[in-house]
Design an enzyme around this catalytic site. Sequence first.
Site, PDB file in Angstrom:
ATOM      1  N   ILE A 202      -4.912  14.879  13.279  1.00 47.93           N
ATOM      2  CA  ILE A 202      -4.222  16.295  13.521  1.00 47.93           C
ATOM      3  C   ILE A 202      -5.772  16.950  13.332  1.00 47.93           C
ATOM      4  CG2 ILE A 202      -2.030  17.555  13.446  1.00 47.93           C
ATOM      5  CD1 ILE A 202      -0.701  15.340  12.316  1.00 47.93           C
TER       6      ILE A 202
ATOM      7  N   THR B 248     -12.476   9.400   4.770  1.00 48.89           N
ATOM      8  CA  THR B 248     -11.100   7.933   3.781  1.00 48.89           C
ATOM      9  C   THR B 248     -11.671   7.116   5.044  1.00 48.89           C
ATOM     10  OG1 THR B 248      -9.495   8.442   3.839  1.00 48.89           O
ATOM     11  CG2 THR B 248     -10.161   9.672   2.224  1.00 48.89           C
TER      12      THR B 248
ATOM     13  N   ILE C 198     -11.669  17.571  -1.386  1.00 57.74           N
ATOM     14  CA  ILE C 198     -11.402  18.609  -1.593  1.00 57.74           C
ATOM     15  C   ILE C 198     -10.700  19.232  -3.360  1.00 57.74           C
ATOM     16  CG2 ILE C 198      -9.857  19.403   0.588  1.00 57.74           C
ATOM     17  CD1 ILE C 198      -7.136  18.128  -0.397  1.00 57.74           C
TER      18      ILE C 198
ATOM     19  N   SER D 102      -1.772  10.116   4.142  1.00 57.40           N
ATOM     20  CA  SER D 102      -0.303  10.914   5.046  1.00 57.40           C
ATOM     21  C   SER D 102       0.213   9.578   5.036  1.00 57.40           C
ATOM     22  CB  SER D 102      -1.347  11.125   6.392  1.00 57.40           C
ATOM     23  OG  SER D 102      -2.062   9.947   7.431  1.00 57.40           O
TER      24      SER D 102
ATOM     25  N   THR E  44       5.085  17.796   5.788  1.00 59.88           N
ATOM     26  CA  THR E  44       6.049  17.521   6.684  1.00 59.88           C
ATOM     27  C   THR E  44       7.324  17.522   6.336  1.00 59.88           C
ATOM     28  OG1 THR E  44       6.434  15.006   6.751  1.00 59.88           O
ATOM     29  CG2 THR E  44       5.189  16.643   4.850  1.00 59.88           C
ATOM     30  N   ASP E  45       7.999  17.207   8.100  1.00 60.15           N
ATOM     31  CA  ASP E  45       9.715  17.552   7.719  1.00 60.15           C
ATOM     32  C   ASP E  45       9.896  16.173   6.778  1.00 60.15           C
ATOM     33  OD1 ASP E  45       8.923  14.736   8.965  1.00 60.15           O
ATOM     34  OD2 ASP E  45      10.273  14.903  10.313  1.00 60.15           O
ATOM     35  N   GLU E  46       9.014  15.648   5.866  1.00 57.96           N
ATOM     36  CA  GLU E  46       9.953  14.225   5.334  1.00 57.96           C
ATOM     37  C   GLU E  46       9.569  14.244   3.702  1.00 57.96           C
ATOM     38  OE1 GLU E  46       7.320  10.400   4.853  1.00 57.96           O
ATOM     39  OE2 GLU E  46       7.095  10.243   6.700  1.00 57.96           O
TER      40      GLU E  46
ATOM     41  N   TYR F  44       4.577   9.395  -1.307  1.00 57.45           N
ATOM     42  CA  TYR F  44       4.163  10.276  -0.161  1.00 57.45           C
ATOM     43  C   TYR F  44       4.596  11.886   0.062  1.00 57.45           C
ATOM     44  CZ  TYR F  44       2.912  12.657   4.363  1.00 57.45           C
ATOM     45  OH  TYR F  44       2.896  13.297   5.264  1.00 57.45           O
TER      46      TYR F  44
ATOM     47  N   LYS G  35       3.802  15.827  -1.369  1.00 57.94           N
ATOM     48  CA  LYS G  35       3.530  16.300  -0.326  1.00 57.94           C
ATOM     49  C   LYS G  35       4.541  17.814  -0.887  1.00 57.94           C
ATOM     50  CE  LYS G  35       1.855  16.576   3.277  1.00 57.94           C
ATOM     51  NZ  LYS G  35       0.477  17.636   3.756  1.00 57.94           N
TER      52      LYS G  35
ATOM     53  N   ASP H 245      12.830  -4.615   5.580  1.00 58.37           N
ATOM     54  CA  ASP H 245      12.619  -2.604   5.787  1.00 58.37           C
ATOM     55  C   ASP H 245      11.724  -2.318   4.577  1.00 58.37           C
ATOM     56  OD1 ASP H 245      12.719  -0.457   6.441  1.00 58.37           O
ATOM     57  OD2 ASP H 245      15.243  -0.984   6.052  1.00 58.37           O
TER      58      ASP H 245
HETATM   59  P1  NAD Z   1      -4.595  10.949   8.578  1.00 54.04           P
HETATM   60  O1  NAD Z   1      -4.760  10.121   7.804  1.00 54.04           O
HETATM   61  O2  NAD Z   1      -5.213  10.354  10.282  1.00 54.04           O
HETATM   62  O3  NAD Z   1      -5.742  12.450   8.431  1.00 54.04           O
HETATM   63  C1  NAD Z   1      -6.407  12.568   6.758  1.00 54.04           C
HETATM   64  C2  NAD Z   1      -7.478  13.366   6.653  1.00 54.04           C
HETATM   65  O4  NAD Z   1      -7.917  14.036   6.239  1.00 54.04           O
HETATM   66  C3  NAD Z   1      -8.711  11.995   7.134  1.00 54.04           C
HETATM   67  O5  NAD Z   1      -9.921  12.347   7.900  1.00 54.04           O
HETATM   68  C4  NAD Z   1      -9.518  11.787   5.618  1.00 54.04           C
HETATM   69  O6  NAD Z   1     -10.378  10.951   5.512  1.00 54.04           O
HETATM   70  C5  NAD Z   1      -9.136  13.318   4.794  1.00 54.04           C
HETATM   71  N1  NAD Z   1      -8.971  13.595   3.532  1.00 54.04           N
HETATM   72  C6  NAD Z   1      -7.782  12.671   3.330  1.00 54.04           C
HETATM   73  N2  NAD Z   1      -8.164  12.704   1.809  1.00 54.04           N
HETATM   74  C7  NAD Z   1      -9.576  13.541   1.227  1.00 54.04           C
HETATM   75  C8  NAD Z   1      -9.742  14.857   0.385  1.00 54.04           C
HETATM   76  N3  NAD Z   1      -9.705  14.239  -1.242  1.00 54.04           N
HETATM   77  N4  NAD Z   1     -10.696  15.610   1.004  1.00 54.04           N
HETATM   78  C9  NAD Z   1     -11.076  15.649   2.017  1.00 54.04           C
HETATM   79  N5  NAD Z   1     -11.139  14.770   3.140  1.00 54.04           N
HETATM   80  C10 NAD Z   1      -9.320  14.622   2.530  1.00 54.04           C
HETATM   81  O7  NAD Z   1      -3.946  12.452   8.785  1.00 54.04           O
HETATM   82  P2  NAD Z   1      -2.808  12.628   9.930  1.00 54.04           P
HETATM   83  O8  NAD Z   1      -1.491  12.556  10.168  1.00 54.04           O
HETATM   84  O9  NAD Z   1      -3.346  13.445  10.767  1.00 54.04           O
HETATM   85  O10 NAD Z   1      -1.957  14.110   8.972  1.00 54.04           O
HETATM   86  C11 NAD Z   1      -2.564  15.782   9.008  1.00 54.04           C
HETATM   87  C12 NAD Z   1      -2.018  16.252   7.650  1.00 54.04           C
HETATM   88  O11 NAD Z   1      -0.904  16.411   8.700  1.00 54.04           O
HETATM   89  C13 NAD Z   1      -1.321  15.587   6.622  1.00 54.04           C
HETATM   90  O12 NAD Z   1      -1.525  16.676   5.776  1.00 54.04           O
HETATM   91  C14 NAD Z   1       0.016  14.976   7.009  1.00 54.04           C
HETATM   92  O13 NAD Z   1       0.870  15.110   5.833  1.00 54.04           O
HETATM   93  C15 NAD Z   1       0.339  16.175   8.020  1.00 54.04           C
HETATM   94  N6  NAD Z   1       1.360  15.626   8.387  1.00 54.04           N
HETATM   95  C16 NAD Z   1       1.509  14.714   9.566  1.00 54.04           C
HETATM   96  C17 NAD Z   1       2.062  14.316  10.210  1.00 54.04           C
HETATM   97  C18 NAD Z   1       1.777  12.635  11.511  1.00 54.04           C
HETATM   98  O14 NAD Z   1       3.088  12.136  11.971  1.00 54.04           O
HETATM   99  N7  NAD Z   1       0.856  12.219  11.035  1.00 54.04           N
HETATM  100  C19 NAD Z   1       3.226  15.169  10.226  1.00 54.04           C
HETATM  101  C20 NAD Z   1       3.266  16.159   9.713  1.00 54.04           C
HETATM  102  C21 NAD Z   1       2.486  16.223   8.746  1.00 54.04           C
HETATM  103  O1  DAU Z   2       7.813  12.888   9.648  1.00 53.91           O
HETATM  104  C1  DAU Z   2       6.290  13.522   9.935  1.00 53.91           C
HETATM  105  C2  DAU Z   2       5.506  12.170   8.850  1.00 53.91           C
HETATM  106  O2  DAU Z   2       5.478  11.083  10.025  1.00 53.91           O
HETATM  107  C3  DAU Z   2       4.050  12.327   8.515  1.00 53.91           C
HETATM  108  O3  DAU Z   2       3.913  12.824   7.143  1.00 53.91           O
HETATM  109  C4  DAU Z   2       3.383  10.937   7.397  1.00 53.91           C
HETATM  110  O4  DAU Z   2       1.972  11.380   7.995  1.00 53.91           O
HETATM  111  C5  DAU Z   2       3.197  10.007   9.148  1.00 53.91           C
HETATM  112  O5  DAU Z   2       3.192   9.348   8.853  1.00 53.91           O
HETATM  113  C6  DAU Z   2       5.093   9.438   9.573  1.00 53.91           C
HETATM  114  O6  DAU Z   2       5.524   9.079   8.714  1.00 53.91           O
HETATM  115  P1  DAU Z   2       6.683   8.234   9.052  1.00 53.91           P
HETATM  116  O7  DAU Z   2       6.890   7.049   7.503  1.00 53.91           O
HETATM  117  O8  DAU Z   2       8.241   8.468   9.861  1.00 53.91           O
HETATM  118  O9  DAU Z   2       5.246   7.179  10.266  1.00 53.91           O
HETATM  119  P2  DAU Z   2       5.379   6.044  10.286  1.00 53.91           P
HETATM  120  O10 DAU Z   2       4.588   5.569  11.730  1.00 53.91           O
HETATM  121  O11 DAU Z   2       4.618   5.168   9.338  1.00 53.91           O
HETATM  122  O12 DAU Z   2       6.713   5.147  10.982  1.00 53.91           O
HETATM  123  C7  DAU Z   2       7.157   5.271  11.290  1.00 53.91           C
HETATM  124  C8  DAU Z   2       8.823   4.883  11.904  1.00 53.91           C
HETATM  125  O13 DAU Z   2       8.064   3.343  11.808  1.00 53.91           O
HETATM  126  C9  DAU Z   2       9.580   4.496  10.574  1.00 53.91           C
HETATM  127  O14 DAU Z   2      11.047   4.653  10.206  1.00 53.91           O
HETATM  128  C10 DAU Z   2       8.838   3.401  10.105  1.00 53.91           C
HETATM  129  C11 DAU Z   2       8.863   2.091  10.853  1.00 53.91           C
HETATM  130  N1  DAU Z   2       7.899   1.327  11.044  1.00 53.91           N
HETATM  131  C12 DAU Z   2       6.215   2.212  11.258  1.00 53.91           C
HETATM  132  C13 DAU Z   2       5.282   0.722  10.751  1.00 53.91           C
HETATM  133  C14 DAU Z   2       4.227   1.396  10.983  1.00 53.91           C
HETATM  134  C15 DAU Z   2       8.173   0.635  12.006  1.00 53.91           C
HETATM  135  O15 DAU Z   2       9.049  -0.391  11.795  1.00 53.91           O
HETATM  136  N2  DAU Z   2       6.537  -0.736  11.382  1.00 53.91           N
HETATM  137  C16 DAU Z   2       5.688  -0.586  11.215  1.00 53.91           C
HETATM  138  O16 DAU Z   2       4.890  -1.237  11.341  1.00 53.91           O
END
Ligand code: NAD
Ligand code: DAU
Length: 350
Positions: free
Chosen positions: A13, A37, A61, A86, A140-142, A165, A169, A287
């Site tokens: 993101i 990372t 950070i 994440s 996050t909504d989680e 996780y 958060k 699961d």
């Molecule tokens: P990501 O894992 O793709 O990216 C995380 C980034 O943070 C990476 O570039 C990593 O190198 C960096 N990082 C990790 N530890 C660090 C540290 N100690 N210092 C500096 N940099 C560091 O994650 P993402 O999916 O891009 O998520 C970004 C943010 O958005 C997170 O805070 C996550 O909780 C939040 N978020 C993600 C989602 C989603 O669906 N992916 C949804 C809602 C909120």
């Molecule tokens: O809701 C926001 C969150 O969404 C963010 O805060 C997290 O950073 C992000 O990783 C994501 O979390 P989820 O656990 O929802 O995402 P993930 O893609 O890991 O899984 C989505 C759904 O799919 C979840 O119900 C688990 C399921 N899943 C996931 C994987 C990787 C499977 O069934 N099989 C899989 O191999």
Amino acid sequence: MKNILVTGGAGFIGSNFIHYMLGKYTDIKVVNLDALTYSGNLENLSAVADDPRYTFVKGDICDQSLLDNLFKKYLFDTVVNFAAESHVDRSITDPQIFVTTNVLGTQTLLDVTRANWNLNPKDKYSRKYKDAVRFLHISTDEVYGALGTVGKFTELSPLAPNSPYSASKASSDMMVRAYHVTYGLPVNITRCSNNYGPYQFPEKLIPLMINNCLKNKPLPVYGDGMQIRDWLYVVDHCSAIDTVLRKGIVGEVYNIGGNNEKANIEIVKLIIQKLGKSEDLITYVADRPGHDRRYAIDNSKITTQLGWSPAYTFEQGIEQTINWYLTHTHWIERVVVGSYQDYYQRMYPD
Ligand code: NAD
Ligand code: DAU
């Protein structure tokens, strides 16, 4: 909003957000602080690497003196904190790094931000800050836990995180809140639903399923596949963050989502169909422990109070996402070598 510190900007993101902001505004400067990372990837930002408005700094950070030096050098007026561990599955096998980065890292960042923005930081009663500064914490909504078959998360829903996780958060959210209440630090927190789009690391559902489909590998669906997530195209998340930075009321939390609930199995079948593969690839696996059954975001606060709305339908977003992975096979091939293979073997043993 002129000098922005983006943490975690080499991730999914964060990199989309940097592209979004540099594409939209000519008069901003962005420093991307990222520890690189496993999920951080500078290739995500190769298109802006030489842009004079963009600077990359490799760092953590949790590193207080590095953060302080950056504040002194770049005079940030805006901090957007994406940096985090994440992935829920990784938090189940290795929770400690989630506490270190997500909780202690955020608290360190808050401390340095306060010290540099407060007009009298040595005075614990001082609530006076430089003009027009803002700390935006990306959550996050989680943090709200799981829903039953009805209802949606509002900003007033109680925090009830279920995984290491989401617990980390929620803890960082509480720390951000405390810095606002105790010190008056001008903060916002956003809580978004599941994102999808370009540059997402293929440990997450959508890119993992696309990658496996392309290689005709089994598609591991957890449990019965009927867990529900509320999907948002990543560019819409970026526009919502931009909206909160410009219009958000200090101290407020904003939920972000696009009213797009889908069961996991629906998503997997859609990807199979779009890529012309067979549903025989679907493999139901054990699961995820503590698996949240359903998430759904009530976005009425950000839509009615700040005037934000998503620009992409799910159909448009998923089409663009699949096309992106199809046209960026070199990106995915470089990402899935080495440690990804070890991770995959551990997570999905044959
Ligand atoms: P990501 O894992 O793709 O990216 C995380 C980034 O943070 C990476 O570039 C990593 O190198 C960096 N990082 C990790 N530890 C660090 C540290 N100690 N210092 C500096 N940099 C560091 O994650 P993402 O999916 O891009 O998520 C970004 C943010 O958005 C997170 O805070 C996550 O909780 C939040 N978020 C993600 C989602 C989603 O669906 N992916 C949804 C809602 C909120
Ligand atoms: O809701 C926001 C969150 O969404 C963010 O805060 C997290 O950073 C992000 O990783 C994501 O979390 P989820 O656990 O929802 O995402 P993930 O893609 O890991 O899984 C989505 C759904 O799919 C979840 O119900 C688990 C399921 N899943 C996931 C994987 C990787 C499977 O069934 N099989 C899989 O191999």
